[in-house]
Design an enzyme around this catalytic site. Structure first.
Site, mmCIF file in Angstrom:
data_model
loop_
_atom_site.group_PDB
_atom_site.id
_atom_site.type_symbol
_atom_site.label_atom_id
_atom_site.label_comp_id
_atom_site.label_asym_id
_atom_site.label_seq_id
_atom_site.Cartn_x
_atom_site.Cartn_y
_atom_site.Cartn_z
ATOM 1 C CG HIS A 12 72.106 0.666 72.254
ATOM 2 N ND1 HIS A 12 72.359 0.526 70.921
ATOM 3 C CD2 HIS A 12 72.128 1.988 72.513
ATOM 4 C CE1 HIS A 12 72.532 1.719 70.381
ATOM 5 N NE2 HIS A 12 72.397 2.620 71.310
HETATM 6 S S1 FES Z 1 73.042 -2.983 70.989
HETATM 7 FE FE1 FES Z 1 72.373 -1.221 69.921
HETATM 8 S S2 FES Z 1 73.693 -1.221 68.241
HETATM 9 FE FE2 FES Z 1 74.286 -3.004 69.251
#
Ligand code: FES
Ligand code: HEM
Lengths: 425, 172
Positions: B125
């Site tokens: 993410h």
């Molecule tokens: S940014 Fe969501 S798990 Fe690393």
């Protein structure tokens, strides 16, 4: 319980003996034979039967898979490969089960959107609707844990990401996560308990389905006009009308299901799940199964860990509140010109969220996901309450029979036999 | 009535406890948490090595001069989780960074030497970490934590055991 056209009268001596001890045949008769069905139902009302079929199919294929599957971190992946290569028809059992989960969700999403369009959640069907939401949540838990079982890369990292959602809970988050894992990371104890729960939950779903059908038996089915059965002319008996229609729809659905199983068995899955779980490397693109994508997009749209988790669970909670958020007294969107448009906007937003959930979280995708997430909540929390106050519904037909036959009437069930209990509006 | 209810509640609680407690890491899993030793000699500057302790992934990074400098020359106030680089390494060993290898967002493994700060970048993410393992962007709320470890010699560390000379307070 309401009175019905024909009541079950046991004929043989055995039937009489049994019925006076356990009135099972009478219950089946009143629920699936004489039960009054609105005569204007469309094929959107066959998905309940399709869902029951899918639950049964998942349980049968699942139990058969469990006879060959080994829930251990070192053996699970190989046991699934053995199912695919060595077990007679193992490939069929597994492809039926894996694609069956997707079919199950296709059916449940159609079923849920049907409810939202026709206002089926409104009085007196709130409890029926809430039981449905509980089934939906249990289905998501079951499918998530099932996907962990093959212990491929997607299994492992899906399990890691989803269990870590709970670490966002203030104070006790880390304790909860370690209780879920049974260790300090996703590992063998996690796989083992997920298997136990994956085996258990479908039977709990079956239990809630019984309550769901019981509630349906009490309040009766909604219909495209959204008005209650007022006389026998509005209804037809469940058997043969609904039985045959449900069976036909289920068979058509089975063909659709078979098409995936035989022609595109891996299309709905991820190639990465054919790589054994590796706790040292995360696949470059981790995405959940398609049926979780809209919720995943909502999670990622919020740039804050706790906020994202709250929004994701909130997206389900808000669904459960719909009976109280919708202030309109008219059920069917056919007679609600504005709601009807907002409904389709909402459908498009959900599909868009699903598409965005599969895209990398960067640039324009993030902005689009934020707009769609905002609209998802606005639809429920602002549009639904306000529409009921400002919308002028179209005039409702005077009866279900009129919507089907015009004013001339026709044959139905014996008059008076099929009326919904009169306390409802 | 109330007394019966209270006794019942205590009984249910007492019976529920073993069920909940059984879900926690079992003795075997806890015992597998014995410290592990890592030989630093083969880790050349710029290299990141992955090891496991208690089933958890740990990065051992031998940082280059530039990486150390980048980690130290940071305006702490600009960090989401402010922590000086000196509090994240052991005294006298500024080149060795030891941090947990799972993103503090939802647990993916960030990719080393990637992202705008060339520390780590999480593909899941989009969380960004610098060469000190501190979060610099994305949804991760806190820095990659430093596990307990100690230098047993200049070229060997033991993970899972804190040295007596603890580093400066881990979190301000
Ligand atoms: S940014 Fe969501 S798990 Fe690393
Ligand atoms: C609500 C019903 C169910 C759903 C939605 C469901 C869903 C799933 C999913 C998505 C998978 C992963 C498939 C894959 O990619 O390989 C799976 C695997 C599995 N399920 Fe289920 N399942 C259900 C019921 C059951 C039941 C009742 C059992 C009985 C034990 C079962 C046993 C298994 C086994 C052994 C596997 C691992 C083998 C495999 O991965 O193919 N499932 N399930």
């Amino acid at each position: 319980m309401s009175q019905h056209a024909t009541t079950y009268v046991p004929k043989s001596r055995f039937a009489k003996w049994f019925e006076s001890r356990l009135p099972l045949a009478g219950l089946v008769h009143s629920s699936f034979i004489a039960f009054p069905v609105p005569r204007n139902l469309t094929y959107f009302w066959t998905f309940g039967a399709i869902l029951i079929f899918m639950l049964a199919a998942q349980i049968v294929t699942g139990v058969w898979l469990a006879m060959h599957y080994v829930p251990h971190a070192n053996l699970a992946f190989d046991s699934v490969e053995a199912i695919m290569r060595d077990v007679n028809y193992g490939w069929l059992l597994r492809y039926l089960h894996a694609n069956g989960a997707s079919m199950f969700f296709i059916a449940v999403y159609i079923h849920i959107f049907r409810n939202l369009y026709y206002g089926s959640y409104k009085a007196p069907r709130e409890v029926l609707y809430l039981l449905g939401i509980i089934i939906f949540i249990l289905m998501m838990a079951t499918a998530f844990m099932g996907y962990v079982l093959p212990w491929g890369q997607m299994s492992f990292w899906g399990a890691t990401v989803i269990t870590n959602l709970f670490s966002a809970v203030p104070v006790v988050g880390d304790t909860i996560v370690s209780l879920l894992w049974g260790g300090y990371s996703v590992g063998n104890p996690t796989l083992n308990r997920f298997f136990a729960l994956h085996y258990l939950l479908p039977f709990m779903i079956a239990g809630v389905v019984v309550l769901h059908i019981w509630a349906l038996h009490v309040v009766g089915q909604n219909n495209p006009a959204g008005i209650p059965i007022k006389s026998g002319k509005d209804a037809v008996p469940f058997t043969p009308y609904a039985t045959v229609k449900d069976l036909f729809a289920t068979v058509v659905f089975m063909m659709f299901f078979a098409w995936w199983v035989f022609f595109l068995p891996n299309y709905l899955g991820h190639a990465d799940n054919y790589i054994p779980a590796n706790p040292a490397v995360t696949p470059a693109h981790i995405v959940p199964e398609w049926y979780f994508l809209p919720f995943y997009a909502i999670l990622r749209a919020i740039p804050d860990k706790l906020g994202g988790v709250i929004a994701m669970f909130g997206a389900i909670v808000v669904l459960a509140l719909v009976p109280w958020l919708d202030t309109s007294r008219v059920r069917s969107a056919n007679y609600r010109p504005l709601y009807r448009q907002f409904f389709w906007v909402f459908v498009i937003v959900c599909v868009l969220l699903g598409w965005l959930g599969a895209k990398p979280p960067e640039g324009g995708y993030v902005i689009a996901a934020r707009i769609c997430t905002a609209w998802y909540f606005i639809h429920f929390l602002v549009v639904l309450p306000l529409l009921g106050l400002f919308e002028t519904p179209k005039p409702l037909p005077s009866s279900i029979a009129e919507t089907v036959l015009g004013k001339k009437g026709g044959a139905g069930m014996p008059v008076g036999a099929a009326a919904e209990p009169s306390t409802r509006g | 009535m109330i007394a019966t209810g209270a006794v019942g509640a205590v009984g249910v609680g007492a019976l529920a406890w073993p069920f909940v407690a059984s879900l926690a890491p079992d003795a075997q899993t806890v015992a597998a948490g014995a410290p592990v030793e890592v030989d630093l000699a083969p880790i050349s500057p710029g290299q990141i090595v992955k090891v496991f302790w208690r089933g958890k992934l740990i990065f051992v990074r031998n940082r280059t001069e530039e990486e150390i400098k980048a980690a130290q020359d940071v305006n702490l106030a600009s960090l989401p989780d402010p922590q000086p680089d000196s509090a994240r390494v052991k005294e006298g060993h500024p080149n060795i960074l030891v941090v947990y290898g799972n993103c503090t967002h939802l647990g993916c493994v960030p990719l080393g030497n990637e992202g705008p700060f060339h520390g780590w970048f999480c593909p899941c993410h989009g969380s960004v970490f610098d060469t000190s393992g501190r979060v610099r962007g994305g949804p991760a709320p806190i820095n990659l934590p430093v596990p307990p470890y100690t230098f047993v010699s200049d070229t060997k560390i033991r993970i899972g055991e804190e040295s007596n000379a603890a580093p400066k307070a881990a979190h301000a």
